[in-house]
Design an enzyme around this catalytic site. Structure first.
Site, short mmCIF file in Angstrom:
data_model
loop_
_atom_site.label_atom_id
_atom_site.label_comp_id
_atom_site.label_asym_id
_atom_site.label_seq_id
_atom_site.Cartn_x
_atom_site.Cartn_y
_atom_site.Cartn_z
N TYR A 185 0.78 -1.22 0.07
CA TYR A 185 0.10 -0.05 0.10
C TYR A 185 0.96 1.27 -0.16
CZ TYR A 185 -3.57 -3.23 1.00
OH TYR A 185 -4.66 -4.31 0.96
N HIS A 212 -8.82 1.34 -5.93
CA HIS A 212 -7.96 0.58 -4.99
C HIS A 212 -6.36 0.73 -5.36
CE1 HIS A 212 -11.33 -1.93 -4.45
NE2 HIS A 212 -11.28 -2.07 -5.56
#
Length: 149
Positions: free
Chosen positions: A26, A103
């Protein structure tokens, strides 16, 4: 733009932990860092940006319901709810404005359960796999689409 464009960005469970949570997947930016960049883009274009994060499915569904009449577009990173929440899908289907699912990671390169999105069928488009740039790409896309229409 004659009418001020209103974009509502909704961030789902665990996104408050960005920067600490699995940075190899991430990244190192925090959600506040991403918000600051997105807000700067909207400010420069004369659009407004509302931003929220919740770990609660019910709060997110309520936010989507209350966005009708207030927001022109929803940008949503539903996180884990993407793959499991029929209720969130139904709420998004009711929202009359535009919707973009985003995302940070490419969910198709990850675990099998992440390959299916409950919400993709009810949004205008999906941006995934570009880290924090997924947010930027969605917002810039909305601004460009709005200019063209």
């Amino acid at each position: 733009m004659s009418k001020k464009l209103n974009i509502f960005t909704i961030n789902g469970p665990n996104l408050n932990m960005l920067g600490m949570r699995e940075p190899d997947i991430y990244g190192h930016e925090t959600l506040a860092d991403i918000e600051k960049r997105c807000r700067s883009i909207c400010d420069a274009d004369g659009a407004t940006l509302e931003w929220m994060q919740s770990n609660s499915e019910g709060e997110i569904i309520t936010a989507v319901q209350q966005a009708a009449g207030r927001a022109d577009w929803i940008v949503i990173n539903a996180a884990g709810l993407t793959h499991s929440s029929v209720a969130l899908r139904d709420a998004l289907a009711l929202f009359p404005g535009g919707k973009i699912e985003i995302h940070l990671s490419n969910t198709h390169k990850r675990e099998e359960f992440r390959h299916h999105s409950m919400i993709s069928a009810v949004v205008n488009g999906v941006v995934l796999g570009f880290g924090s740039m997924s947010y930027v790409m969605a917002i810039r896309g909305i601004l460009e689409i709005t200019r063209e229409s």
